[in-house]
Structures are given as structure tokens and as C-alpha cells.
Design a protein around this motif. Structure first.
Motif, PDB file in Angstrom:
ATOM      1  N   LEU A 101       0.956  -1.697  -9.012  1.00 58.46           N
ATOM      2  CA  LEU A 101       1.695  -2.641  -8.182  1.00 58.46           C
ATOM      3  C   LEU A 101       2.393  -3.705  -9.025  1.00 58.46           C
ATOM      4  O   LEU A 101       3.532  -4.086  -8.732  1.00 58.46           O
ATOM      5  N   VAL A 102       1.725  -4.186 -10.066  1.00 57.50           N
ATOM      6  CA  VAL A 102       2.332  -5.199 -10.928  1.00 57.50           C
ATOM      7  C   VAL A 102       3.581  -4.646 -11.612  1.00 57.50           C
ATOM      8  O   VAL A 102       4.632  -5.310 -11.673  1.00 57.50           O
ATOM      9  N   TRP A 103       3.491  -3.415 -12.138  1.00 57.49           N
ATOM     10  CA  TRP A 103       4.642  -2.821 -12.823  1.00 57.49           C
ATOM     11  C   TRP A 103       5.800  -2.599 -11.851  1.00 57.49           C
ATOM     12  O   TRP A 103       6.955  -2.885 -12.181  1.00 57.49           O
ATOM     13  N   LEU A 104       5.490  -2.107 -10.659  1.00 62.53           N
ATOM     14  CA  LEU A 104       6.557  -1.910  -9.680  1.00 62.53           C
ATOM     15  C   LEU A 104       7.193  -3.236  -9.293  1.00 62.53           C
ATOM     16  O   LEU A 104       8.418  -3.325  -9.148  1.00 62.53           O
ATOM     17  N   TYR A 105       6.375  -4.257  -9.107  1.00 62.20           N
ATOM     18  CA  TYR A 105       6.926  -5.570  -8.733  1.00 62.20           C
ATOM     19  C   TYR A 105       7.905  -6.066  -9.793  1.00 62.20           C
ATOM     20  O   TYR A 105       8.959  -6.627  -9.462  1.00 62.20           O
ATOM     21  N   TRP A 106       7.566  -5.852 -11.053  1.00 58.22           N
ATOM     22  CA  TRP A 106       8.402  -6.384 -12.129  1.00 58.22           C
ATOM     23  C   TRP A 106       9.600  -5.502 -12.432  1.00 58.22           C
ATOM     24  O   TRP A 106      10.693  -6.002 -12.698  1.00 58.22           O
ATOM     25  N   ARG A 107       9.416  -4.182 -12.384  1.00 57.61           N
ATOM     26  CA  ARG A 107      10.472  -3.274 -12.815  1.00 57.61           C
ATOM     27  C   ARG A 107      11.194  -2.562 -11.675  1.00 57.61           C
ATOM     28  O   ARG A 107      12.341  -2.179 -11.819  1.00 57.61           O
ATOM     29  N   ARG A 108      10.536  -2.340 -10.548  1.00 56.57           N
ATOM     30  CA  ARG A 108      11.124  -1.613  -9.424  1.00 56.57           C
ATOM     31  C   ARG A 108      10.795  -2.329  -8.118  1.00 56.57           C
ATOM     32  O   ARG A 108       9.974  -1.865  -7.335  1.00 56.57           O
ATOM     33  N   PRO A 109      11.412  -3.481  -7.867  1.00 55.78           N
ATOM     34  CA  PRO A 109      11.047  -4.261  -6.681  1.00 55.78           C
ATOM     35  C   PRO A 109      11.168  -3.502  -5.362  1.00 55.78           C
ATOM     36  O   PRO A 109      10.320  -3.648  -4.485  1.00 55.78           O
ATOM     37  N   ALA A 110      12.223  -2.707  -5.201  1.00 57.62           N
ATOM     38  CA  ALA A 110      12.387  -1.967  -3.948  1.00 57.62           C
ATOM     39  C   ALA A 110      11.258  -0.965  -3.762  1.00 57.62           C
ATOM     40  O   ALA A 110      10.730  -0.785  -2.654  1.00 57.62           O
ATOM     41  N   HIS A 111      10.860  -0.293  -4.830  1.00 55.94           N
ATOM     42  CA  HIS A 111       9.735   0.628  -4.771  1.00 55.94           C
ATOM     43  C   HIS A 111       8.433  -0.126  -4.508  1.00 55.94           C
ATOM     44  O   HIS A 111       7.545   0.386  -3.816  1.00 55.94           O
ATOM     45  N   TYR A 112       8.319  -1.312  -5.079  1.00 57.10           N
ATOM     46  CA  TYR A 112       7.090  -2.096  -4.876  1.00 57.10           C
ATOM     47  C   TYR A 112       6.868  -2.392  -3.396  1.00 57.10           C
ATOM     48  O   TYR A 112       5.754  -2.224  -2.874  1.00 57.10           O
ATOM     49  N   ILE A 113       7.907  -2.837  -2.706  1.00 63.64           N
ATOM     50  CA  ILE A 113       7.760  -3.222  -1.302  1.00 63.64           C
ATOM     51  C   ILE A 113       7.274  -2.044  -0.474  1.00 63.64           C
ATOM     52  O   ILE A 113       6.326  -2.160   0.318  1.00 63.64           O
ATOM     53  N   ARG A 114       7.884  -0.889  -0.668  1.00 63.06           N
ATOM     54  CA  ARG A 114       7.495   0.276   0.121  1.00 63.06           C
ATOM     55  C   ARG A 114       6.110   0.779  -0.272  1.00 63.06           C
ATOM     56  O   ARG A 114       5.323   1.175   0.574  1.00 63.06           O
ATOM     57  N   SER A 115       5.802   0.775  -1.565  1.00 63.84           N
ATOM     58  CA  SER A 115       4.491   1.239  -2.018  1.00 63.84           C
ATOM     59  C   SER A 115       3.381   0.325  -1.514  1.00 63.84           C
ATOM     60  O   SER A 115       2.305   0.786  -1.118  1.00 63.84           O
ATOM     61  N   ARG A 116       3.639  -0.974  -1.516  1.00 65.23           N
ATOM     62  CA  ARG A 116       2.641  -1.912  -0.983  1.00 65.23           C
ATOM     63  C   ARG A 116       2.400  -1.668   0.502  1.00 65.23           C
ATOM     64  O   ARG A 116       1.270  -1.703   0.981  1.00 65.23           O
ATOM     65  N   ARG A 117       3.461  -1.379   1.234  1.00 63.41           N
ATOM     66  CA  ARG A 117       3.298  -1.083   2.657  1.00 63.41           C
ATOM     67  C   ARG A 117       2.502   0.201   2.876  1.00 63.41           C
ATOM     68  O   ARG A 117       1.649   0.277   3.764  1.00 63.41           O
ATOM     69  N   VAL A 118       2.800   1.214   2.066  1.00 63.83           N
ATOM     70  CA  VAL A 118       2.072   2.478   2.194  1.00 63.83           C
ATOM     71  C   VAL A 118       0.587   2.275   1.892  1.00 63.83           C
ATOM     72  O   VAL A 118      -0.287   2.748   2.628  1.00 63.83           O
ATOM     73  N   LEU A 119       0.282   1.571   0.807  1.00 62.49           N
ATOM     74  CA  LEU A 119      -1.111   1.330   0.443  1.00 62.49           C
ATOM     75  C   LEU A 119      -1.823   0.509   1.505  1.00 62.49           C
ATOM     76  O   LEU A 119      -2.998   0.767   1.819  1.00 62.49           O
ATOM     77  N   ALA A 120      -1.148  -0.482   2.069  1.00 68.53           N
ATOM     78  CA  ALA A 120      -1.768  -1.298   3.111  1.00 68.53           C
ATOM     79  C   ALA A 120      -2.061  -0.460   4.354  1.00 68.53           C
ATOM     80  O   ALA A 120      -3.144  -0.558   4.949  1.00 68.53           O
ATOM     81  N   ALA A 121      -1.102   0.373   4.756  1.00 69.20           N
ATOM     82  CA  ALA A 121      -1.312   1.219   5.932  1.00 69.20           C
ATOM     83  C   ALA A 121      -2.426   2.229   5.694  1.00 69.20           C
ATOM     84  O   ALA A 121      -3.281   2.466   6.567  1.00 69.20           O
ATOM     85  N   LEU A 122      -2.443   2.836   4.506  1.00 64.77           N
ATOM     86  CA  LEU A 122      -3.482   3.805   4.179  1.00 64.77           C
ATOM     87  C   LEU A 122      -4.860   3.154   4.177  1.00 64.77           C
ATOM     88  O   LEU A 122      -5.833   3.699   4.717  1.00 64.77           O
ATOM     89  N   THR A 123      -4.965   1.975   3.584  1.00 67.87           N
ATOM     90  CA  THR A 123      -6.248   1.285   3.498  1.00 67.87           C
ATOM     91  C   THR A 123      -6.731   0.858   4.880  1.00 67.87           C
ATOM     92  O   THR A 123      -7.925   0.948   5.177  1.00 67.87           O
ATOM     93  N   ALA A 124      -5.821   0.396   5.731  1.00 69.46           N
ATOM     94  CA  ALA A 124      -6.201   0.012   7.087  1.00 69.46           C
ATOM     95  C   ALA A 124      -6.709   1.220   7.876  1.00 69.46           C
ATOM     96  O   ALA A 124      -7.711   1.136   8.605  1.00 69.46           O
ATOM     97  N   ALA A 125      -6.027   2.352   7.728  1.00 72.05           N
ATOM     98  CA  ALA A 125      -6.473   3.566   8.417  1.00 72.05           C
ATOM     99  C   ALA A 125      -7.840   4.014   7.899  1.00 72.05           C
ATOM    100  O   ALA A 125      -8.705   4.457   8.672  1.00 72.05           O
ATOM    101  N   ALA A 126      -8.048   3.892   6.590  1.00 68.42           N
ATOM    102  CA  ALA A 126      -9.340   4.267   6.015  1.00 68.42           C
ATOM    103  C   ALA A 126     -10.452   3.360   6.524  1.00 68.42           C
ATOM    104  O   ALA A 126     -11.554   3.828   6.839  1.00 68.42           O
TER     105      ALA A 126
END
Length: 282
Positions: A101-126
Motif C-alpha cells: 500500500l505504501v509503494w502504491l500510494y507513492w508511485r501509483r496513486p490511482a492504483h492505491y485508491i482502488r487497491s485500498r478499496r478492494v482490500l477494505a471490502a475483502l477484509t469486511a467480508a472476511a
């Protein structure tokens, strides 16, 4: 003249898409704490967790899935290997996801936002599944006949008495977030980079699956279920294209009232300026 669209490269991240750092830190930390306290709130369903474990074990045998003991047998042939597997289970899960997440935030912000959302949704479902379906891991199931490698060989992140473990919920085997987060890290890095070797990131979830099954912390079904949940989350929050380029929306999705700008046409003989009369300007 042809207008070219500039996309962020490995050297030029699109900093305009980067969300505020403090807000993101508080958000991710809040989600993590909510998950940790939620898992602990699911403690106490010991009898139900063991009943579900027996059902999962019988269902896997009915599906003719490989015996988890066959994977553990590979580890038990080598003390250093089993110690390395326990260390991977205990020490790689959270740091690898955090660095991702740190690397995406610094180098790929657009990817970071979507990846954070995916991880949050996955963790909530789990977490919801942990609450609805408490499950004892195979290392606790007598019918499985497996070794608790963490307790026997070390290191381990769990207490010796699962029912009174205040640090972790040991009856939350379904689904395996170790596997789910590892797959997301691999998918996210493959989508966010251009290297020809980027598919080697798939080794992380492959090793993680081998580790969680071999150490008897998870069933095969725990991994199958979390990958299915991740597939749904990825379908809802689609990642940008490799290298940081987000897919362009179709023309039909243009906002109402927007003025369409025609593409710049190349100069043609008909559109060329008139020739200067002979002898002028020479």
C-alpha cells in the motif's frame, strides 16, 4: 499536429491523484483496528467452531481435495524448512501488505485508491464470515491428525490455549486473509507495473498457500472462499490498466451538456495554405 496523452511512468507518478497522507493513514489504521477488534469479538464459539471444522473436513474429502497432511509432510522432512514456513506465516503477512500500500500510494496513486478499496471490502467480508461461521483450523482438529507446527517448532503468533487467547481469534480460519491479501498484493503489483518479470509476484500467494496449509493453519476451502470473495471485490472496484493508465470511459458516459471536441485533423492538400506567388519571398 497530433496530440498525445501523457501517462504516469515509473519515474513520473501522477501526484494529483494522491490522496492526503494523514487522512489515508488514519483511514487504514482505523480499518485495521476495526478488523482486529471485530475478530476478537468473534471469540468464544468453541463448540460451534469444532463442529464446523468437522463439516469442512468431511466436505473436502467428499470433493476429493488433496489432504492437507500431504503438504505438511513435505515440511516435516526438514527442521529449517518448517521453521522458515512458520516465520513466513508470522512475519510476512502484515508487512508485505503494508509495504504494498505504501509503494502504491507513492508511485501509483490511482492504483492505491482502488487497491485500498478492494482490500477494505475483502477484509469486511472476511470479518462477517468469521462472525457467521467460526471455524477451528486443521491443527486443532483431531480427525485431521496434523501437527501444530507453530507450537512445536516455532515461531508462533498464537497462545497455547485458543479459547482464552486475548491476542487473536484462533477460530477464524474461514476465509484465509493470509491468502486473500497475498493474492491482492500480486494482482495489484502486476497491474501497476510494466516489468516483464512482474508475474513473478504470483510467487507470494503461491508460497503463502503452501505455508498456511503446510503449517495446518488453514484448509484448502479457506483459500478457495477468499479468492472467490476477492474476485467479487475486484469486479466491483476495477483496477487501472498496467503501468498506471486508467481505462478511458466510453463516449456514451460523457457528462450531460459536455461539448464534444473533435480530434485534430492532419493537414491535407485541400487544407494547405495557398502558395506564394512566384518570386515573392525568395
Amino acid at each position: 499536429m497530433r496530440l498525445a496523452r501523457t501517462e504516469p511512468t515509473d519515474q513520473e507518478p501522477d501526484i494529483r491523484a494522491r490522496p492526503p497522507l494523514v487522512r489515508e493513514f488514519l483511514l487504514v489504521a482505523g480499518l485495521f483496528l476495526a478488523y482486529k477488534f471485530g475478530r476478537r469479538a468473534a471469540n468464544g464459539h468453541v463448540e460451534e467452531a469444532f463442529r464446523n471444522a468437522g463439516s469442512v473436513w468431511d466436505f473436502e474429502r467428499a470433493l476429493r481435495l488433496p489432504d492437507e497432511g500431504a503438504v505438511q509432510g513435505l515440511l516435516l522432512h526438514s527442521g529449517p524448512l518448517i521453521h522458515a514456513a512458520n516465520t513466513y506465516y508470522a512475519a510476512v503477512h502484515f508487512p508485505a501488505t503494508a509495504l504494498f500500500l505504501v509503494w502504491l500510494y507513492w508511485r501509483r496513486p490511482a492504483h492505491y485508491i482502488r487497491s485500498r478499496r478492494v482490500l477494505a471490502a475483502l477484509t469486511a467480508a472476511a470479518l462477517a464470515l468469521h462472525l457467521l461461521f467460526p471455524l477451528a483450523p486443521p491443527r486443532m482438529l483431531p480427525a485431521a491428525g496434523l501437527v501444530d507446527t507453530g507450537q512445536v517448532y516455532g515461531p508462533t503468533v498464537y497462545g497455547q490455549t485458543p479459547a482464552t487467547d486475548t491476542m487473536a481469534n484462533q477460530f477464524a480460519a474461514m476465509p484465509s486473509l493470509h491468502v486473500g491479501w497475498a493474492v491482492m498484493v500480486a494482482v495489484g503489483l502486476i497491474a501497476a507495473t510494466r516489468s516483464r518479470w512482474r508475474r513473478l509476484w504470483l510467487l507470494h500467494p503461491a508460497i503463502t498457500l503452501f505455508v498456511v496449509v503446510g503449517t495446518a493453519n488453514h484448509y484448502w476451502l479457506d483459500a478457495i472462499v477468499v479468492v472467490a470473495l476477492l474476485a467479487v471485490a475486484l469486479a466491483v472496484f476495477r483496477l487501472p490498466l498496467p503501468g498506471g493508465a486508467a481505462p478511458a470511459p466510453p463516449p456514451s458516459l460523457a457528462p450531460a451538456g459536455a461539448v464534444a471536441v473533435p480530434p485534430v485533423a492532419q493537414a491535407t492538400p485541400e487544407a494547405a495554405p495557398e502558395r506564394t506567388p512566384s518570386g515573392v519571398g525568395r
